[in-house]
Design a protein around this motif. Structure first.
Motif, PDB file in Angstrom:
ATOM      1  N   LEU A  36      15.794  71.594  12.207  1.00  0.00           N
ATOM      2  CA  LEU A  36      16.622  72.016  11.072  1.00  0.00           C
ATOM      3  C   LEU A  36      17.221  73.404  11.268  1.00  0.00           C
ATOM      4  O   LEU A  36      18.003  73.850  10.427  1.00  0.00           O
ATOM      5  CB  LEU A  36      15.803  71.986   9.775  1.00  0.00           C
ATOM      6  N   ASP A  37      16.851  74.061  12.353  1.00  0.00           N
ATOM      7  CA  ASP A  37      17.350  75.421  12.561  1.00  0.00           C
ATOM      8  C   ASP A  37      18.866  75.463  12.693  1.00  0.00           C
ATOM      9  O   ASP A  37      19.496  76.465  12.374  1.00  0.00           O
ATOM     10  CB  ASP A  37      16.703  76.044  13.792  1.00  0.00           C
ATOM     11  N   ARG A  38      19.486  74.358  13.116  1.00  0.00           N
ATOM     12  CA  ARG A  38      20.950  74.327  13.273  1.00  0.00           C
ATOM     13  C   ARG A  38      21.662  74.454  11.934  1.00  0.00           C
ATOM     14  O   ARG A  38      22.831  74.831  11.881  1.00  0.00           O
ATOM     15  CB  ARG A  38      21.380  73.034  13.957  1.00  0.00           C
ATOM     16  N   PHE A  39      20.961  74.125  10.836  1.00  0.00           N
ATOM     17  CA  PHE A  39      21.584  74.185   9.513  1.00  0.00           C
ATOM     18  C   PHE A  39      21.341  75.521   8.799  1.00  0.00           C
ATOM     19  O   PHE A  39      21.973  75.790   7.777  1.00  0.00           O
ATOM     20  CB  PHE A  39      21.038  73.068   8.621  1.00  0.00           C
ATOM     21  N   GLU A  40      20.408  76.318   9.297  1.00  0.00           N
ATOM     22  CA  GLU A  40      19.935  77.478   8.535  1.00  0.00           C
ATOM     23  C   GLU A  40      21.046  78.454   8.163  1.00  0.00           C
ATOM     24  O   GLU A  40      21.185  78.844   7.000  1.00  0.00           O
ATOM     25  CB  GLU A  40      18.839  78.203   9.321  1.00  0.00           C
ATOM     26  N   LEU A 306      36.461  59.287  -4.547  1.00  0.00           N
ATOM     27  CA  LEU A 306      35.181  59.872  -4.129  1.00  0.00           C
ATOM     28  C   LEU A 306      35.054  59.834  -2.617  1.00  0.00           C
ATOM     29  O   LEU A 306      34.597  60.812  -1.996  1.00  0.00           O
ATOM     30  CB  LEU A 306      34.027  59.115  -4.782  1.00  0.00           C
ATOM     31  N   ALA A 307      35.477  58.725  -2.005  1.00  0.00           N
ATOM     32  CA  ALA A 307      35.418  58.610  -0.548  1.00  0.00           C
ATOM     33  C   ALA A 307      36.244  59.705   0.119  1.00  0.00           C
ATOM     34  O   ALA A 307      35.847  60.263   1.154  1.00  0.00           O
ATOM     35  CB  ALA A 307      35.905  57.229  -0.111  1.00  0.00           C
ATOM     36  N   GLN A 308      37.393  60.024  -0.458  1.00  0.00           N
ATOM     37  CA  GLN A 308      38.231  61.079   0.099  1.00  0.00           C
ATOM     38  C   GLN A 308      37.539  62.433   0.034  1.00  0.00           C
ATOM     39  O   GLN A 308      37.645  63.237   0.975  1.00  0.00           O
ATOM     40  CB  GLN A 308      39.558  61.125  -0.649  1.00  0.00           C
ATOM     41  N   ARG A 309      36.820  62.696  -1.043  1.00  0.00           N
ATOM     42  CA  ARG A 309      36.125  63.979  -1.191  1.00  0.00           C
ATOM     43  C   ARG A 309      34.970  64.126  -0.206  1.00  0.00           C
ATOM     44  O   ARG A 309      34.636  65.237   0.209  1.00  0.00           O
ATOM     45  CB  ARG A 309      35.621  64.130  -2.624  1.00  0.00           C
ATOM     46  N   LEU A 310      34.355  62.992   0.163  1.00  0.00           N
ATOM     47  CA  LEU A 310      33.184  63.042   1.035  1.00  0.00           C
ATOM     48  C   LEU A 310      33.505  62.741   2.491  1.00  0.00           C
ATOM     49  O   LEU A 310      32.608  62.760   3.335  1.00  0.00           O
ATOM     50  CB  LEU A 310      32.129  62.038   0.541  1.00  0.00           C
ATOM     51  N   ALA A 311      34.766  62.470   2.796  1.00  0.00           N
ATOM     52  CA  ALA A 311      35.142  62.065   4.153  1.00  0.00           C
ATOM     53  C   ALA A 311      34.772  63.139   5.176  1.00  0.00           C
ATOM     54  O   ALA A 311      35.089  64.317   5.020  1.00  0.00           O
ATOM     55  CB  ALA A 311      36.643  61.781   4.209  1.00  0.00           C
ATOM     56  N   THR A 312      34.068  62.710   6.225  1.00  0.00           N
ATOM     57  CA  THR A 312      33.646  63.597   7.313  1.00  0.00           C
ATOM     58  C   THR A 312      33.720  62.819   8.622  1.00  0.00           C
ATOM     59  O   THR A 312      33.332  61.655   8.682  1.00  0.00           O
ATOM     60  CB  THR A 312      32.202  64.086   7.087  1.00  0.00           C
ATOM     61  N   ASP A 313      34.209  63.464   9.667  1.00  0.00           N
ATOM     62  CA  ASP A 313      34.370  62.812  10.969  1.00  0.00           C
ATOM     63  C   ASP A 313      33.049  62.829  11.728  1.00  0.00           C
ATOM     64  O   ASP A 313      32.535  63.886  12.081  1.00  0.00           O
ATOM     65  CB  ASP A 313      35.446  63.538  11.771  1.00  0.00           C
ATOM     66  N   PHE A 314      32.494  61.629  11.979  1.00  0.00           N
ATOM     67  CA  PHE A 314      31.272  61.515  12.763  1.00  0.00           C
ATOM     68  C   PHE A 314      31.512  60.742  14.063  1.00  0.00           C
ATOM     69  O   PHE A 314      30.589  60.133  14.612  1.00  0.00           O
ATOM     70  CB  PHE A 314      30.176  60.828  11.945  1.00  0.00           C
ATOM     71  N   THR A 315      32.746  60.750  14.540  1.00  0.00           N
ATOM     72  CA  THR A 315      33.058  60.012  15.768  1.00  0.00           C
ATOM     73  C   THR A 315      32.692  60.795  17.022  1.00  0.00           C
ATOM     74  O   THR A 315      32.580  60.209  18.102  1.00  0.00           O
ATOM     75  CB  THR A 315      34.552  59.657  15.811  1.00  0.00           C
ATOM     76  N   ASP A 317      30.162  63.443  19.336  1.00  0.00           N
ATOM     77  CA  ASP A 317      28.737  63.536  19.620  1.00  0.00           C
ATOM     78  C   ASP A 317      28.047  64.319  18.508  1.00  0.00           C
ATOM     79  O   ASP A 317      28.561  65.340  18.028  1.00  0.00           O
ATOM     80  CB  ASP A 317      28.541  64.257  20.961  1.00  0.00           C
ATOM     81  N   ALA A 318      26.854  63.841  18.090  1.00  0.00           N
ATOM     82  CA  ALA A 318      26.121  64.486  16.987  1.00  0.00           C
ATOM     83  C   ALA A 318      25.805  65.950  17.283  1.00  0.00           C
ATOM     84  O   ALA A 318      25.608  66.743  16.354  1.00  0.00           O
ATOM     85  CB  ALA A 318      24.840  63.721  16.700  1.00  0.00           C
ATOM     86  N   ARG A 319      25.770  66.313  18.554  1.00  0.00           N
ATOM     87  CA  ARG A 319      25.506  67.714  18.905  1.00  0.00           C
ATOM     88  C   ARG A 319      26.555  68.645  18.339  1.00  0.00           C
ATOM     89  O   ARG A 319      26.302  69.844  18.140  1.00  0.00           O
ATOM     90  CB  ARG A 319      25.462  67.884  20.426  1.00  0.00           C
ATOM     91  N   PHE A 320      27.765  68.096  18.080  1.00  0.00           N
ATOM     92  CA  PHE A 320      28.872  68.938  17.639  1.00  0.00           C
ATOM     93  C   PHE A 320      29.172  68.777  16.148  1.00  0.00           C
ATOM     94  O   PHE A 320      30.235  69.186  15.679  1.00  0.00           O
ATOM     95  CB  PHE A 320      30.121  68.630  18.472  1.00  0.00           C
ATOM     96  N   ASP A 321      28.254  68.193  15.410  1.00  0.00           N
ATOM     97  CA  ASP A 321      28.418  68.113  13.956  1.00  0.00           C
ATOM     98  C   ASP A 321      28.445  69.516  13.372  1.00  0.00           C
ATOM     99  O   ASP A 321      27.588  70.361  13.699  1.00  0.00           O
ATOM    100  CB  ASP A 321      27.256  67.345  13.323  1.00  0.00           C
ATOM    101  N   SER A 322      29.390  69.770  12.481  1.00  0.00           N
ATOM    102  CA  SER A 322      29.463  71.081  11.847  1.00  0.00           C
ATOM    103  C   SER A 322      28.461  71.168  10.692  1.00  0.00           C
ATOM    104  O   SER A 322      28.449  70.305   9.813  1.00  0.00           O
ATOM    105  CB  SER A 322      30.872  71.337  11.303  1.00  0.00           C
ATOM    106  N   PRO A 323      27.634  72.207  10.668  1.00  0.00           N
ATOM    107  CA  PRO A 323      26.700  72.374   9.552  1.00  0.00           C
ATOM    108  C   PRO A 323      27.390  72.840   8.271  1.00  0.00           C
ATOM    109  O   PRO A 323      26.740  72.980   7.237  1.00  0.00           O
ATOM    110  CB  PRO A 323      25.718  73.436  10.066  1.00  0.00           C
ATOM    111  N   ARG A 324      28.714  73.049   8.351  1.00  0.00           N
ATOM    112  CA  ARG A 324      29.470  73.437   7.157  1.00  0.00           C
ATOM    113  C   ARG A 324      30.242  72.260   6.557  1.00  0.00           C
ATOM    114  O   ARG A 324      30.931  72.419   5.557  1.00  0.00           O
ATOM    115  CB  ARG A 324      30.455  74.558   7.507  1.00  0.00           C
ATOM    116  N   ALA A 325      30.102  71.093   7.155  1.00  0.00           N
ATOM    117  CA  ALA A 325      30.833  69.921   6.680  1.00  0.00           C
ATOM    118  C   ALA A 325      30.322  69.470   5.322  1.00  0.00           C
ATOM    119  O   ALA A 325      29.211  69.809   4.905  1.00  0.00           O
ATOM    120  CB  ALA A 325      30.699  68.778   7.689  1.00  0.00           C
ATOM    121  N   VAL A 326      31.141  68.687   4.627  1.00  0.00           N
ATOM    122  CA  VAL A 326      30.720  68.145   3.335  1.00  0.00           C
ATOM    123  C   VAL A 326      29.506  67.245   3.518  1.00  0.00           C
ATOM    124  O   VAL A 326      28.521  67.346   2.777  1.00  0.00           O
ATOM    125  CB  VAL A 326      31.879  67.359   2.678  1.00  0.00           C
TER     126      VAL A 326
END
Length: 443
Positions: A36-40, A306-315, A317-326
């Motif tokens: 969880l340190d990536r989100f801190e 609601l889907a538009q508000r929560l839309a996030t790109d997960f295509t 690699d998970a290593r590059f997920d932004s911890p600031r994303a919705v």
């Protein structure tokens, strides 16, 4: 990561006892948080925004066993350290349907907690608020604290100013607070208790108490957001700059009737719109759900706004997920991560063990890894759903026995057994099992 040697005995015991029961501890999660340190940093920025009068929102996604509840409680501990109040609400079809915001608000107040008060902290918060108002009046005026009549009038006037915005849309909230203060001043404990219950959205409050405060009926769906706004005002004025509200298990919306599902999704959209509009300064809202809830046609996708508000790109690699994303994706555990988790729990346990040297010798790093592999194998190789069972087995079946019995060696005397009765439905479905117990030999 907290040094296990510096952990208090009480905190250590609360964590170990919960793991022994197979549940997520209510506190102390920073002691063995893995991955969880990536989100801190990003979440701490959100907490700072909230303490300064802003608002924040995240949707946490993950399959069963990925640690959504763990994540929410870990975040709640960080929020409390920042001074916020917290509340964790389990969304369910029967007890807490999302489309009934008055019920969600009632559960919120029942689960309201602060760093110094366990649920429900509502009355403690309200009492602290009035005390703060009194101190402010005494510090900023020439009123003698022994002049109760003048002091009461000045506090009432200050209260009205603080609740002016709320009173314009939800006058009943301010009226109930005023009635509560009058009841406390008059020594009428029964009326005071009843009005706190009414402020918390409880039903069946005595009509006499409501009449005393000049309020009628019970809290409804439309007034619930106004009551939440009022609660945030009270929290802010008594030293809690915000509230972390976790709506857990929102995926239960997928199992309800179509019309009820759409009402629930629309209630969530409404809440997000109100946050964006600035109606709830100091609110940090977090919802949790499975990928199917966010991506499937029986969930968020059923309501395009609601889907538009929560839309996030997960295509990517998970290593590059932004911890600031919705949306925040929890990838769950792999075997190395599960072994690391087990070693941290063992080291935490060792700090209070009667025979710490024996513990580390017989439940060494390689044995912990072997146990993690064996438990995972007993659950169909699904590492993601293994942590709960693994930690329960590690604490209750291995560490407790090593510490209690001098001649117990888990490699020689312990054969892992996972019975269907100790598994959840999801774990049971994943298990490679016969109808009876699963017996697996450790290497």
């Amino acid at each position: 990561m907290t040094d296990p040697a510096s952990v208090s005995a009480v905190r250590r015991r609360e964590v170990i006892d919960a793991l022994r029961r197979g549940t997520v501890p209510q506190s102390g999660l920073d002691l063995f948080a893995v991955g969880l340190d990536r989100f801190e940093a990003a979440l701490d920025d959100d907490l700072t925004t909230v303490t300064r009068g802003g608002a924040a929102f995240h949707a946490v996604r993950g399959d069963y066993g990925s640690g959504k509840t763990f994540f929410a409680r870990w975040l709640a501990e960080r929020a409390k350290r920042a001074g916020l109040a917290t509340a964790e609400v389990q969304i369910s079809e029967t007890e807490t349907p999302l489309h009934r915001l008055e019920t969600v608000y009632r559960r919120l107040t029942e689960r309201l907690a602060t760093a110094t008060h366990q649920p429900s902290a509502l009355r403690a918060v309200v009492d602290s608020w009035f005390y703060t108002l009194e101190e402010e009046v005494l510090d900023g005026s020439e009123i003698d604290e022994d002049d109760e009549e003048a002091l009461t009038a000045a506090v009432d006037a200050l209260m009205e100013r603080r609740l002016a915005d709320v009173a314009r849309t939800t006058p009943a909230f301010a009226a109930a607070l005023r009635g509560y203060r009058q009841a406390v001043t008059a020594g009428d404990g029964a009326t005071a208790e009843a009005l706190i219950a009414w402020l918390g959205g409880q039903k069946s409050v005595a009509a006499s108490a409501r009449r005393a405060a000049g309020v009628r009926g019970d809290l409804d769906h439309f007034a619930a957001l106004g009551f939440l706004q009022g609660l945030l005002t009270v929290l802010r004025d008594c030293g809690h700059p915000g509230l972390l509200l976790v709506l857990d298990e929102t995926e239960t919306l997928q199992r309800v009737r179509g019309d009820v599902r759409e009402k629930g999704l629309n209630a969530l959209r409404q809440l997000l719109d109100e946050i964006d509009a600035g109606r709830f300064p100091g609110l940090f809202l977090v919802i949790t759900g499975t990928p199917a809830f966010y991506d499937g046609q029986q969930g968020v996708q059923r309501l395009p706004p609601l889907a538009q508000r929560l839309a996030t790109d997960f295509t990517t690699d998970a290593r590059f997920d932004s911890p600031r994303a919705v949306q925040l994706r929890l990838p769950g555990f792999d075997l190395p991560g599960l072994g690391e988790l087990g070693r941290q729990v063992r080291d935490l346990y060792r700090g209070a063990a009667r025979h710490p040297e024996r513990l580390i010798a017989r439940a060494d790093d390689s044995y912990v890894d072997e146990l993690a592999t064996a438990v995972t194998g007993g659950l169909g190789g699904n590492v993601g759903i293994a942590p709960r069972v693994f930690l329960r087995k590690l604490v209750a079946d291995v560490l407790d026995r090593v510490d209690e019995f001098e001649d117990f060696d888990p490699r020689r005397h312990y054969q892992l057994t996972v019975s269907s009765g100790e598994l959840t439905d999801t774990e049971r479905n994943a298990a490679v099992a016969r109808a009876d117990d699963i017996e697996l030999e450790l290497p």
